[in-house]
Scaffold this motif. Structure first.
Motif, mmCIF file in Angstrom:
data_model
loop_
_atom_site.group_PDB
_atom_site.id
_atom_site.type_symbol
_atom_site.label_atom_id
_atom_site.label_comp_id
_atom_site.label_asym_id
_atom_site.label_seq_id
_atom_site.Cartn_x
_atom_site.Cartn_y
_atom_site.Cartn_z
ATOM 1 N N GLY A 117 0.813 -1.213 0.000
ATOM 2 C CA GLY A 117 0.000 0.000 0.000
ATOM 3 C C GLY A 117 0.839 1.253 0.000
ATOM 4 N N SER A 118 1.953 1.228 0.724
ATOM 5 C CA SER A 118 2.855 2.373 0.754
ATOM 6 C C SER A 118 3.419 2.644 -0.640
ATOM 7 N N ALA A 119 3.819 1.586 -1.349
ATOM 8 C CA ALA A 119 4.344 1.751 -2.716
ATOM 9 C C ALA A 119 3.273 2.314 -3.633
ATOM 10 N N PHE A 120 2.037 1.826 -3.491
ATOM 11 C CA PHE A 120 0.953 2.323 -4.334
ATOM 12 C C PHE A 120 0.614 3.768 -3.999
ATOM 13 N N ASP A 121 0.577 4.108 -2.715
ATOM 14 C CA ASP A 121 0.281 5.486 -2.316
ATOM 15 C C ASP A 121 1.340 6.454 -2.850
ATOM 16 N N GLN A 122 2.620 6.046 -2.797
ATOM 17 C CA GLN A 122 3.691 6.896 -3.328
ATOM 18 C C GLN A 122 3.557 7.055 -4.838
ATOM 19 N N GLU A 123 3.230 5.957 -5.518
ATOM 20 C CA GLU A 123 3.061 6.006 -6.970
ATOM 21 C C GLU A 123 1.886 6.905 -7.345
ATOM 22 N N ARG A 124 0.829 6.809 -6.554
ATOM 23 C CA ARG A 124 -0.374 7.592 -6.841
ATOM 24 C C ARG A 124 -0.174 9.080 -6.572
ATOM 25 N N SER A 125 0.654 9.413 -5.570
ATOM 26 C CA SER A 125 0.855 10.821 -5.228
ATOM 27 C C SER A 125 1.947 11.481 -6.062
ATOM 28 N N ALA A 126 2.642 10.702 -6.899
ATOM 29 C CA ALA A 126 3.690 11.283 -7.745
ATOM 30 C C ALA A 126 3.051 12.242 -8.744
ATOM 31 N N PRO A 127 3.657 13.406 -8.968
ATOM 32 C CA PRO A 127 3.075 14.363 -9.908
ATOM 33 C C PRO A 127 3.101 13.823 -11.336
ATOM 34 N N VAL A 128 2.024 14.089 -12.042
ATOM 35 C CA VAL A 128 1.916 13.668 -13.436
ATOM 36 C C VAL A 128 2.329 14.842 -14.303
ATOM 37 N N SER A 129 3.289 14.618 -15.176
ATOM 38 C CA SER A 129 3.741 15.718 -16.029
ATOM 39 C C SER A 129 2.886 15.766 -17.294
ATOM 40 N N MET A 130 2.333 16.907 -17.546
ATOM 41 C CA MET A 130 1.514 17.129 -18.728
ATOM 42 C C MET A 130 2.345 17.909 -19.732
ATOM 43 N N PRO A 131 2.255 17.537 -21.013
ATOM 44 C CA PRO A 131 3.013 18.293 -22.007
ATOM 45 C C PRO A 131 2.462 19.718 -22.116
ATOM 46 N N ALA A 132 3.351 20.642 -22.391
ATOM 47 C CA ALA A 132 2.932 22.039 -22.535
ATOM 48 C C ALA A 132 2.112 22.182 -23.812
ATOM 49 N N PRO A 133 1.022 22.942 -23.769
ATOM 50 C CA PRO A 133 0.205 23.110 -24.964
ATOM 51 C C PRO A 133 0.956 23.918 -26.034
ATOM 52 N N ASP A 134 0.689 23.576 -27.281
ATOM 53 C CA ASP A 134 1.306 24.283 -28.400
ATOM 54 C C ASP A 134 0.614 25.635 -28.542
ATOM 55 N N PRO A 135 1.335 26.748 -28.389
ATOM 56 C CA PRO A 135 0.685 28.060 -28.463
ATOM 57 C C PRO A 135 0.197 28.381 -29.876
ATOM 58 N N HIS A 136 0.658 27.638 -30.890
ATOM 59 C CA HIS A 136 0.250 27.919 -32.272
ATOM 60 C C HIS A 136 -0.790 26.926 -32.781
ATOM 61 N N ALA A 137 -1.285 26.066 -31.918
ATOM 62 C CA ALA A 137 -2.301 25.092 -32.320
ATOM 63 C C ALA A 137 -3.621 25.826 -32.547
ATOM 64 N N PRO A 138 -4.447 25.310 -33.491
ATOM 65 C CA PRO A 138 -5.744 25.966 -33.735
ATOM 66 C C PRO A 138 -6.668 25.779 -32.535
ATOM 67 N N LEU A 139 -7.527 26.749 -32.336
ATOM 68 C CA LEU A 139 -8.504 26.666 -31.263
ATOM 69 C C LEU A 139 -9.581 25.653 -31.634
ATOM 70 N N ALA A 140 -10.201 25.059 -30.642
ATOM 71 C CA ALA A 140 -11.272 24.095 -30.893
ATOM 72 C C ALA A 140 -12.472 24.820 -31.486
ATOM 73 N N MET A 141 -13.202 24.107 -32.345
ATOM 74 C CA MET A 141 -14.392 24.701 -32.961
ATOM 75 C C MET A 141 -15.623 24.150 -32.263
ATOM 76 N N ARG A 142 -16.598 24.992 -32.081
ATOM 77 C CA ARG A 142 -17.852 24.583 -31.463
ATOM 78 C C ARG A 142 -18.958 24.671 -32.478
ATOM 79 N N THR A 143 -19.887 23.741 -32.391
ATOM 80 C CA THR A 143 -21.039 23.735 -33.283
ATOM 81 C C THR A 143 -22.258 24.165 -32.483
ATOM 82 N N PRO A 144 -22.944 25.238 -32.912
ATOM 83 C CA PRO A 144 -24.149 25.655 -32.190
ATOM 84 C C PRO A 144 -25.215 24.572 -32.254
ATOM 85 N N MET A 145 -26.010 24.411 -31.209
ATOM 86 C CA MET A 145 -27.048 23.377 -31.153
ATOM 87 C C MET A 145 -28.048 23.518 -32.289
#
Length: 166
Positions: A117-145
């Motif tokens: 349990g200690s090993a699992f708790d340590q694994e679970r509390s480890a920070p997850v690294s997220m890749p930085a978003p691409d500042p030049h990526a297109p914005l998401a498009m939304r479709t009106p209902m």
């Protein structure tokens, strides 16, 4: 060391000391399977059942105010299934044979559960690294209902269907 490696190492050692232990499952308290070494049992179902057993046992312990939940034991015709809390977010479930000395097993298994349990708790509390978003990526498009195909205003009134009362 990850939870799978710790569980494998700990269970191998426990089975060398206690040959009546057929295998074990490490599951989250939510019932999701983390790791297993049971060859003939559906580990996914056992993980879910272990969480249910833990929840019920924990609730009973709280209700009678006799301290914290320590283990849940299910006796069967060919042995028993024992579930122990393993850290804050996991459960260790062991499947044993019929001639098991439960007092000795409890003592050893609680130590295995604490380390796993200690090993699992340590694994679970480890920070997850997220890749930085691409500042030049297109914005998401939304479709009106209003522009979704196949939708007509007041469609439920046209068919005569009405929502049942709650």
């Amino acid at each position: 060391m990850d939870a799978d490696t710790v569980l494998e190492t700990e269970l191998r050692g426990l089975r060398q000391r206690r040959p009546e232990v057929a295998g074990g499952v490490l599951a989250g308290t939510d019932g999701l399977l983390i790791s297993s070494d049971l060859p003939t049992t559906d580990a996914t179902h056992l993980a879910a059942l272990a969480a249910a057993s833990f929840g019920l046992g924990h609730r009973v312990a709280d209700t009678v105010r006799h301290g914290e939940f320590r283990e849940s034991v299910v006796f069967t015709a060919r042995g028993c299934v024992v579930t122990y809390p393993a850290g804050r977010h996991a459960l260790l479930t062991l499947v044993t044979g019929a001639r098991t000395d439960l007092e000795t097993l409890h003592r050893e298994a609680r130590e295995v559960a604490a380390r796993t349990g200690s090993a699992f708790d340590q694994e679970r509390s480890a920070p997850v690294s997220m890749p930085a978003p691409d500042p030049h990526a297109p914005l998401a498009m939304r479709t009106p209902m209003a522009t979704l195909p196949g939708r007509t205003p007041n469609a439920s009134r046209a068919t005569g269907w009405r929502r049942p009362p709650i």
